[in-house]
Design a protein around this motif. Structure first.
Motif, PDB file in Angstrom:
ATOM      1  N   VAL A 109       0.845  -1.198   0.000  1.00 29.60           N
ATOM      2  CA  VAL A 109       0.000   0.000   0.000  1.00 29.60           C
ATOM      3  C   VAL A 109       0.880   1.248   0.000  1.00 29.60           C
ATOM      4  N   THR A 110       1.926   1.240   0.815  1.00 29.37           N
ATOM      5  CA  THR A 110       2.851   2.368   0.864  1.00 29.37           C
ATOM      6  C   THR A 110       3.531   2.564  -0.487  1.00 29.37           C
ATOM      7  N   ALA A 111       3.984   1.463  -1.096  1.00 32.26           N
ATOM      8  CA  ALA A 111       4.638   1.540  -2.405  1.00 32.26           C
ATOM      9  C   ALA A 111       3.675   2.071  -3.464  1.00 32.26           C
ATOM     10  N   LEU A 112       2.418   1.651  -3.395  1.00 34.21           N
ATOM     11  CA  LEU A 112       1.406   2.138  -4.338  1.00 34.21           C
ATOM     12  C   LEU A 112       1.216   3.645  -4.186  1.00 34.21           C
ATOM     13  N   LYS A 113       1.125   4.101  -2.959  1.00 36.61           N
ATOM     14  CA  LYS A 113       0.940   5.538  -2.711  1.00 36.61           C
ATOM     15  C   LYS A 113       2.156   6.339  -3.182  1.00 36.61           C
ATOM     16  N   GLU A 114       3.353   5.827  -2.946  1.00 35.74           N
ATOM     17  CA  GLU A 114       4.569   6.520  -3.392  1.00 35.74           C
ATOM     18  C   GLU A 114       4.628   6.579  -4.914  1.00 35.74           C
ATOM     19  N   ARG A 115       4.262   5.474  -5.543  1.00 35.24           N
ATOM     20  CA  ARG A 115       4.256   5.433  -7.014  1.00 35.24           C
ATOM     21  C   ARG A 115       3.210   6.394  -7.575  1.00 35.24           C
ATOM     22  N   ALA A 116       2.067   6.470  -6.919  1.00 34.04           N
ATOM     23  CA  ALA A 116       1.004   7.378  -7.355  1.00 34.04           C
ATOM     24  C   ALA A 116       1.477   8.823  -7.283  1.00 34.04           C
ATOM     25  N   VAL A 117       2.135   9.175  -6.187  1.00 34.91           N
ATOM     26  CA  VAL A 117       2.652  10.540  -6.035  1.00 34.91           C
ATOM     27  C   VAL A 117       3.670  10.834  -7.132  1.00 34.91           C
ATOM     28  N   ALA A 118       4.536   9.882  -7.418  1.00 34.58           N
ATOM     29  CA  ALA A 118       5.563  10.069  -8.442  1.00 34.58           C
ATOM     30  C   ALA A 118       4.946  10.300  -9.820  1.00 34.58           C
ATOM     31  N   HIS A 119       3.773   9.710 -10.060  1.00 33.50           N
ATOM     32  CA  HIS A 119       3.096   9.864 -11.353  1.00 33.50           C
ATOM     33  C   HIS A 119       2.015  10.940 -11.332  1.00 33.50           C
TER      34      HIS A 119
END
Length: 78
Positions: free
Chosen positions: A14-24
């Motif tokens: 979930v944390t990785a998904l949120k970080e990836r979302a912010v990056a995109h």
């Protein structure tokens, strides 16, 4: 549109998904949709003739001739 609920996801994912979302520049939900779409899209099929035509023209025909070694396997690593 249908809804999809996914339970039991590891907190690290979930944390990785949120970080990836912010990056995109997307929400976590939009990023999740994009990941699913990319994973499930079928690759574009190309005709075999198009694949053959895309092979680069390198070398001479003699570079690809089979060498008769009379049953011996050549040592290509010497």
């Amino acid at each position: 549109m249908a809804n999809l609920l996914v339970r039991g996801i590891d907190e690290a994912l979930v944390t990785a998904l949120k970080e990836r979302a912010v990056a995109h520049g997307r929400s976590a939900e939009a990023e999740h949709r994009e990941i699913l779409a990319a994973a499930l899209r079928r690759p574009r099929k190309r005709p075999f003739a198009a694949v053959l035509a895309a092979i680069p023209d390198v070398g001479q025909d003699s570079d690809f001739e089979r060498i008769d070694t009379s049953g011996e396997t050549p040592d290509v690593f010497d």
